[in-house]
Design an enzyme around this catalytic site. Structure first.
Site, short mmCIF file in Angstrom:
data_model
loop_
_atom_site.label_atom_id
_atom_site.label_comp_id
_atom_site.label_asym_id
_atom_site.label_seq_id
_atom_site.Cartn_x
_atom_site.Cartn_y
_atom_site.Cartn_z
N SER A 14 6.60 -24.72 5.53
CA SER A 14 5.34 -24.67 4.79
C SER A 14 4.40 -25.80 5.20
CB SER A 14 5.63 -24.77 3.30
OG SER A 14 4.42 -24.91 2.59
N LYS A 65 5.95 -14.27 -6.86
CA LYS A 65 4.60 -14.32 -7.46
C LYS A 65 4.45 -13.45 -8.70
CE LYS A 65 1.97 -15.67 -3.36
NZ LYS A 65 0.77 -15.43 -2.56
N ASP A 100 -5.07 -17.82 -4.71
CA ASP A 100 -5.34 -17.06 -3.48
C ASP A 100 -6.73 -16.41 -3.57
OD1 ASP A 100 -2.85 -17.58 -2.33
OD2 ASP A 100 -1.92 -15.87 -3.32
N ALA A 124 -4.33 -3.47 1.22
CA ALA A 124 -4.11 -3.31 -0.22
C ALA A 124 -2.74 -3.85 -0.62
CB ALA A 124 -4.26 -1.84 -0.61
N ASN A 146 -7.39 0.90 3.44
CA ASN A 146 -5.99 0.60 3.77
C ASN A 146 -5.40 1.71 4.62
OD1 ASN A 146 -3.81 -1.31 3.29
ND2 ASN A 146 -2.77 0.37 2.23
N GLU A 149 -3.72 5.26 2.57
CA GLU A 149 -4.94 5.41 1.77
C GLU A 149 -4.64 5.45 0.27
OE1 GLU A 149 -7.57 8.48 3.18
OE2 GLU A 149 -8.86 8.30 1.42
N LYS A 151 -2.65 3.76 -1.46
CA LYS A 151 -2.56 2.41 -2.04
C LYS A 151 -3.95 1.82 -2.27
CE LYS A 151 0.49 -0.54 -0.33
NZ LYS A 151 1.29 -1.20 0.76
P1 ATR Z 1 0.43 -9.45 2.06
O1 ATR Z 1 1.15 -9.99 0.87
O2 ATR Z 1 0.21 -10.45 3.16
O3 ATR Z 1 -0.82 -8.74 1.69
P2 ATR Z 1 1.80 -6.94 2.30
O4 ATR Z 1 1.78 -6.83 0.81
O5 ATR Z 1 3.06 -6.58 3.02
O6 ATR Z 1 1.45 -8.41 2.75
O7 ATR Z 1 0.57 -6.07 2.87
C1 ATR Z 1 0.36 -5.88 4.23
C2 ATR Z 1 -0.96 -5.12 4.43
O8 ATR Z 1 -1.17 -5.01 5.84
C3 ATR Z 1 -0.96 -3.71 3.88
O9 ATR Z 1 -2.27 -3.40 3.46
C4 ATR Z 1 -0.55 -2.89 5.11
O10 ATR Z 1 -0.95 -1.53 5.06
P3 ATR Z 1 0.02 -0.41 4.38
O11 ATR Z 1 -0.19 -0.53 2.91
O12 ATR Z 1 -0.45 0.88 4.94
O13 ATR Z 1 1.42 -0.77 4.81
C5 ATR Z 1 -1.31 -3.63 6.17
N1 ATR Z 1 -0.78 -3.39 7.52
C6 ATR Z 1 0.36 -3.89 8.04
N2 ATR Z 1 0.51 -3.50 9.33
C7 ATR Z 1 -0.57 -2.72 9.63
C8 ATR Z 1 -1.02 -2.02 10.80
N3 ATR Z 1 -0.31 -2.03 11.94
N4 ATR Z 1 -2.20 -1.35 10.72
C9 ATR Z 1 -2.93 -1.34 9.59
N5 ATR Z 1 -2.56 -1.98 8.45
C10 ATR Z 1 -1.40 -2.67 8.47
#
Ligand code: ATR
Length: 265
Positions: A14, A65, A100, A124, A146, A149, A151
């Site tokens: 961290s 969280k 955040d 999302a 997203n 979609e 979500k």
């Molecule tokens: P964080 O807490 O960092 O937001 P997360 O909750 O795992 O991490 O969310 C990751 C986000 O990145 C999601 O919106 C994910 O889209 P999906 O909901 O469709 O999974 C998006 N994401 C991850 N890889 C992606 C990719 N290759 N292309 C587009 N969106 C991606």
């Protein structure tokens, strides 16, 4: 000596300890910032134990969280987001904040990006959720796009005045937007952008939550289009600044914290 810290699992490497300890040193505060790795089902118990031990403040990261909501009184924005990343033990019960969201809005404002008009949030997940609520709280109209979609629609149903979309809507949404925030992992350790280059324009303020690399493909494209760009280290910085200020009720030494953070990124 006051103790502050971070709980996460894995807590990993961290950047928060050097950033916060630089602030204590700068202001002559006798305190330490340490990391803890409770078991994955132990988030709320860790907060209760920290209160007993007299810890002054905790940051909270994955996977705790949501769980720590059971051990705190959430501030209104943290309650709406449904996630806490900062616990202040100066109240009984402890107060849970989500810095955040404020980290993103302070990072944009610090770069003279006005938080009015329309924002597009890409993603999302947890970060997208916090940023969407944070921008809506500032009075912005928020469009969430997203990959999955459904979500985006689910999140938009919760955020005031928001709409949900698939990534295919980005061209049209970004063309009319004032602010764009990438909250996906696209661009992390790779030269890829989640947003079509042609959609970017000079009237945009663009924040990328990705900070590895600091200069992502999206930010390069945005700078090329004449947009105002804000890298992910600013969001990381300001979530820490906001936590520091909640805990100590003092103005954080932002420049010092920024310098220490960037030295280590
Ligand atoms: P964080 O807490 O960092 O937001 P997360 O909750 O795992 O991490 O969310 C990751 C986000 O990145 C999601 O919106 C994910 O889209 P999906 O909901 O469709 O999974 C998006 N994401 C991850 N890889 C992606 C990719 N290759 N292309 C587009 N969106 C991606």
């Amino acid at each position: 000596m006051d103790v502050y810290g971070l709980i996460g699992n894995p807590v990993g490497h961290s950047l928060s300890p050097p950033m916060h300890e630089a602030a204590y040193e700068d202001l002559g505060i006798d305190a330490r910032y340490v990391t803890f790795e409770p078991p994955a089902d132990g988030g709320a118990a860790a907060v209760e134990s920290a209160a007993t031990l007299g810890v002054r403040g905790l940051n909270v990261t994955i996977p705790f969280k949501q769980d720590v909501l059971d051990a705190v009184e959430p501030a209104p924005l943290a309650e709406r987001i449904g996630a806490v990343n900062t616990v202040d033990f100066g109240t009984d019960p402890p107060t849970g904040y989500n810095t955040d969201a404020v980290g993103a809005t302070r990072a944009l404002r610090d770069h003279d990006v006005a938080l009015d008009g329309t924002a597009v949030v890409v993603g999302a997940g947890g970060a997208g959720r916090a940023v969407a609520f944070g921008l809506a709280d500032e009075g912005m109209r928020v469009h969430i796009a997203n990959r999955t979609e459904s979500k985006a629609h689910d999140l938009a149903d919760e955020v005031p005045d928001a709409t949900g979309h698939g990534l295919d809507a980005l061209d049209e949404l970004v063309a009319d937007a004032d602010v764009l925030v990438n909250c996906t992992s696209v661009g992390m350790k790779a030269d890829r952008s989640p947003v079509p280059t042609d959609a970017l324009h000079a009237d945009l303020g663009v924040l990328d939550a990705v900070y590895d690399p600091i200069e992502t493909q999206l930010l390069r494209d945005a700078a090329g289009a004449g947009a105002t760009t804000v890298d992910g280290a600013w969001m990381l910085l300001y979530q820490g600044v906001e936590a520091f200020e909640q805990w100590t009720e003092r103005d954080a030494p932002v420049e010092k914290m920024n310098r220490v953070l960037r030295e280590r990124l």
